[in-house]
Write an enzyme that holds these catalytic residues in place. Structure first.
Site, PDB file in Angstrom:
ATOM      1  N   SER A 124     -37.067 -71.277  -3.143  1.00 24.37           N
ATOM      2  CA  SER A 124     -37.270 -70.588  -1.874  1.00 24.37           C
ATOM      3  C   SER A 124     -36.840 -71.482  -0.717  1.00 24.37           C
ATOM      4  CB  SER A 124     -38.763 -70.281  -1.753  1.00 24.37           C
ATOM      5  OG  SER A 124     -39.086 -69.960  -0.433  1.00 24.37           O
ATOM      6  N   TYR A 149     -48.008 -72.649  -2.163  1.00 30.42           N
ATOM      7  CA  TYR A 149     -46.890 -71.874  -2.731  1.00 30.42           C
ATOM      8  C   TYR A 149     -45.588 -72.663  -2.548  1.00 30.42           C
ATOM      9  CZ  TYR A 149     -42.907 -68.798  -2.730  1.00 30.42           C
ATOM     10  OH  TYR A 149     -41.652 -68.296  -2.949  1.00 30.42           O
ATOM     11  N   LYS A 153     -43.012 -74.716  -5.383  1.00 31.67           N
ATOM     12  CA  LYS A 153     -41.559 -74.554  -5.564  1.00 31.67           C
ATOM     13  C   LYS A 153     -40.861 -75.908  -5.435  1.00 31.67           C
ATOM     14  CE  LYS A 153     -41.411 -70.216  -6.397  1.00 31.67           C
ATOM     15  NZ  LYS A 153     -41.007 -69.761  -7.730  1.00 31.67           N
TER      16      LYS A 153
END
Ligand code: UFG
Length: 334
Positions: A124, A149, A153
């Protein structure tokens, strides 16, 4: 060629299954329906007239993963199985790190055991933290993520780099998505978040259908053309096509670790999105200006030239396509 798609029924996973089947890949799917629905499997079949071989379960289940590799000669894996709600990740970080990081470690271990070393990983733009310049190129600094989050990643990107360094017979493609929106033109597949949507587009479509009263525009005092946040919105079908390009690159070039931004390269403000949605779908969206949301950056959009030059990837859909498809999906399904 057989491709294992983890998280095959999710928003991006399901659209990618369609593109894979349309490009004559054989698809083996894995999903535990933690944020998706079984009916997506039928919808993929209705769109493509092809089926995927499906396994229900969790990627943390090493025994199940091993069985998938034993029962199928998997050539490559595309890994979408992850939690993705930024706000939720702050409240339940342990779940996020287990689901988004431990699961990849198990996957890598099983892949190695069964000598499948070709992986496309969903990353992302969040790994860039607060970008020091826009448009963002792949060699921009990464880090400074503001929530578990994003950090999950980032951690997986580091893990993949270490794995590749230890054994350069892997071929790995990390795709850094910008803001995927829109839906399949059939209106059969699209985004269906649980509860009140945290992202802009699903929020707007729920205001449009009257399920939510008004949109809060988070901040109008950013250093941008109209003061609202600027993002790079990419149609989910274009994003799915990017995965086919990544697979083709790995098939052609063989060994390597590659990183690409998947975005259009154009930034739109929140108010651009509201106004274009209104014009495209001939309706009014009620909104009010609210305080900034913590963790948001003013402006985040891709330099997509590396993906264009090395993958031959170009976005085909316009913002109008994205907003029309998002609304059609909402209208027909909810
Ligand atoms: N926004 C609003 N009101 C809302 C929701 C969003 O004004 O109700 C604004 C945000 O402030 C931001 C823009 O709309 O300026 C886009 O916000 P989203 O929540 O839709 O998307 P983000 O850019 O915050 O985050 C998304 C994904 C992340 C991913 C990130 C990558 O949700 O998973 O893009 O940059 F990491």
């Amino acid at each position: 060629m057989k491709v294992l798609v983890t998280g095959c029924c999710g928003y991006i996973g399901s659209h990618t299954c369609v593109e894979l089947l349309d490009n004559n890949y054989e698809v083996i799917g894995l999903d535990n329906f933690s944020n998706s629905k079984k009916e997506v499997l039928d919808k993929i079949k209705r769109i493509t007239s092809k089926s995927i071989k499906f396994y229900e379960g969790n990627m943390l289940n090493e025994e199940l993963l091993s069985r998938i590799f034993v029962e199928n000669k998997i050539d490559a894996v595309i890994d979408f199985a992850a939690y993705k709600a930024v706000g939720e990740s702050i409240s339940i970080p342990i779940d996020y790190y287990i689901n988004n990081v431990s699961s990849v470690l198990i996957l890598l271990k099983v892949m190695k055991k069964y000598k499948c070393k070709r992986l496309v990983f969903s990353s992302s733009a969040t790994v860039y933290g607060t970008p020091n310049k826009v448009p963002i190129t792949e060699d921009s600094p990464i880090g400074g993520t503001t929530n578990p989050y994003g950090t999950s990643k980032l951690m997986v990107e580091h893990i993949l780099k270490d794995v590749y360094k230890s054994d350069p017979t892997w071929d790995i493609c990390i795709l850094r998505y910008f803001n995927p929106i829109g839906a399949h033109s059939s209106s059969l597949l699209g985004e269906n978040p649980n509860g009140i949507p945290a992202n802009l587009l699903p929020y707007i479509t729920r205001v449009a259908n009257g399920k939510l009263a008004e949109l809060s525009v988070f901040g109008d005092d950013y250093d941008t053309k109209d003061g609202t946040g600027i993002r790079d919105y990419i149609h989910v079908v274009d994003l799915a096509r990017g995965h086919i390009k990544a697979l083709q690159k790995l098939e052609k070039e063989k060994k390597g670790l590659y990183i690409y931004n998947l975005g259009t390269g154009t930034g739109y403000s929140v108010l651009d999105i509201v106004r274009t949605f209104e014009k495209t779908n001939d309706m009014k969206i009620k909104y009010r200006i609210a305080p900034r949301r913590e963790g948001d950056v003013a402006s985040c959009y891709a330099d997509p030239s590396k993906a264009r030059e090395e993958l031959g990837f170009e976005c085909e859909k316009t913002l109008v396509d994205m907003l029309k498809d998002a609304w059609n999906f909402e209208k027909r399904n909810f």
